[in-house]
Motif scaffolding. Structure first.
Motif, mmCIF file in Angstrom:
data_model
loop_
_atom_site.group_PDB
_atom_site.id
_atom_site.type_symbol
_atom_site.label_atom_id
_atom_site.label_comp_id
_atom_site.label_asym_id
_atom_site.label_seq_id
_atom_site.Cartn_x
_atom_site.Cartn_y
_atom_site.Cartn_z
ATOM 1 N N MET A 188 -7.793 11.327 -3.536
ATOM 2 C CA MET A 188 -6.594 10.690 -4.067
ATOM 3 C C MET A 188 -6.472 10.912 -5.569
ATOM 4 O O MET A 188 -5.356 11.123 -6.090
ATOM 5 N N ASP A 189 -7.585 10.897 -6.283
ATOM 6 C CA ASP A 189 -7.547 11.153 -7.725
ATOM 7 C C ASP A 189 -7.096 12.584 -8.003
ATOM 8 O O ASP A 189 -6.304 12.828 -8.937
ATOM 9 N N ARG A 216 -3.365 12.787 -7.530
ATOM 10 C CA ARG A 216 -2.627 12.233 -8.666
ATOM 11 C C ARG A 216 -2.640 13.201 -9.859
ATOM 12 O O ARG A 216 -1.632 13.374 -10.551
ATOM 13 N N GLU A 237 0.854 -1.197 0.000
ATOM 14 C CA GLU A 237 0.000 0.000 0.000
ATOM 15 C C GLU A 237 0.885 1.241 0.000
ATOM 16 O O GLU A 237 1.531 1.563 0.988
ATOM 17 N N ASN A 290 -0.237 4.307 -1.698
ATOM 18 C CA ASN A 290 -1.012 5.473 -2.103
ATOM 19 C C ASN A 290 -1.855 5.930 -0.929
ATOM 20 O O ASN A 290 -2.884 5.333 -0.621
ATOM 21 N N THR A 323 -7.003 7.249 2.156
ATOM 22 C CA THR A 323 -6.616 6.223 1.188
ATOM 23 C C THR A 323 -7.644 6.178 0.069
ATOM 24 O O THR A 323 -8.672 6.873 0.113
ATOM 25 N N ASP A 324 -7.393 5.337 -0.939
ATOM 26 C CA ASP A 324 -8.366 5.169 -2.021
ATOM 27 C C ASP A 324 -9.662 4.564 -1.515
ATOM 28 O O ASP A 324 -10.720 4.748 -2.115
ATOM 29 N N GLU A 325 -9.587 3.849 -0.406
ATOM 30 C CA GLU A 325 -10.790 3.244 0.164
ATOM 31 C C GLU A 325 -11.666 4.259 0.881
ATOM 32 O O GLU A 325 -12.892 4.153 0.886
ATOM 33 N N PRO A 363 -11.586 8.247 -2.422
ATOM 34 C CA PRO A 363 -10.986 8.094 -3.756
ATOM 35 C C PRO A 363 -10.926 9.400 -4.540
ATOM 36 O O PRO A 363 -10.004 9.604 -5.335
ATOM 37 N N ASP A 364 -11.901 10.304 -4.329
ATOM 38 C CA ASP A 364 -11.903 11.574 -5.050
ATOM 39 C C ASP A 364 -10.684 12.404 -4.669
ATOM 40 O O ASP A 364 -10.016 12.988 -5.538
#
Length: 274
Positions: free
Chosen positions: A140-141, A144, A111, A113, A132-134, A137-138
């Motif tokens: 984290m996106d 990126r 893990e 990210n 986290t992405d869990e 997710p928005d």
């Protein structure tokens, strides 16, 4: 508490005190205790060796700063890799007026990210969020997208330098023709991407650290960074040094058998003496 902290956050080789500094720290502690000796009971006097050991431990952990305030700790729970994880948070102010904050956790080894947001004005137990992405997710996106845009900016800037035959010496020399011509103008047709451009807005009291990448048994690739953190340069902190950092991949403890890794990071800034 100090033994537990030392076990979880051992001092790095680069900040281990020299013999001379170590002797000075012992002398300083002995002088402090001697000054307050008249106000101490016999029971407290018998605890002197324990006090010395505790203070020296903290001195080594904070680059030889003496600790004035009591250290506070809290458990930080978050989800990663489909399981609930408990991290640990420590917070204290040294005698020079610098606040030190440390966070650490044992994470799933693959893990890589995640982001951690600290709010230095929030109450203890509510001032650390692990994303986290869990869980988001928005966010984290968006993170990126920001990193991709920033990397593209630097790639385009390097291409511009090459096109105009600009060398590193030209960039570093304040009297070069390059800096005289372009020192106050934009070199590209767009500004450098900022977090706000991607909806990543932080309060003045918030610092976001993040890691994006992957890990394998033979390769390590990641992007570390920080966002926000205005409090480290404003108010009482203005004009004083501050900093943050995470363990490099080859300094982290990786347990391949159990597929876990120990992640630690710290930061400090000036808050003033009481």
């Amino acid at each position: 508490m100090f033994d537990e902290l030392l076990r979880k956050y051992p001092p790095k080789d680069v900040i281990k005190p020299s013999k001379k500094c170590f002797e000075k720290n012992i002398a300083a502690v002995l002088s402090l205790i001697e000054t307050e000796e008249n106000a101490m009971t016999k029971r407290k006097f018998r605890l002197k060796p324990l006090i010395i050991a505790a203070v020296i431990t903290i001195l080594s952990l904070v680059s030889l700063f003496a600790v004035d305030a009591a250290m506070q700790g809290a458990v930080v729970k978050f989800f990663m890799g489909g399981e609930e994880i408990e991290g640990e948070y420590y917070d204290y102010v040294d005698s020079r007026g610098f606040r030190h904050i440390a966070f650490g956790a044992v994470l799933p080894i693959y893990e890589t990210n995640f982001a951690i947001i600290y709010d230095v004005d929030a109450p203890m137990g509510e001032n650390v969020r692990v994303i986290t992405d869990e869980t988001d997710p928005d966010f984290m996106d968006r993170l990126r997208q920001l990193k991709e845009a920033q990397e593209q900016y630097w790639d385009d800037l390097k291409a511009w330098y090459d096109e105009h035959n600009i060398t590193q010496e030209d960039i570093r020399d304040p009297n070069s023709e390059f800096n005289k011509t372009y020192g106050s103008t934009k070199k590209l047709d767009r500004p450098y991407p900022e977090p706000e451009d991607f909806g990543l807005v932080f309060k003045e009291s918030e610092l976001c650290t993040f890691r994006l990448g992957y890990t394998s048994k033979t390769d390590f690739a990641h992007h570390d960074g920080t966002l926000g953190g205005e409090f480290m340069h404003t108010g009482a902190a203005e004009g004083h040094p501050s900093g943050s950092g995470v363990d490099a991949p080859n300094e982290c403890r990786y347990d391949w058998e159990n597929e876990t890794k120990t992640y630690k990071e710290t930061f400090y800034y000036y808050v003033g003496k009481e």
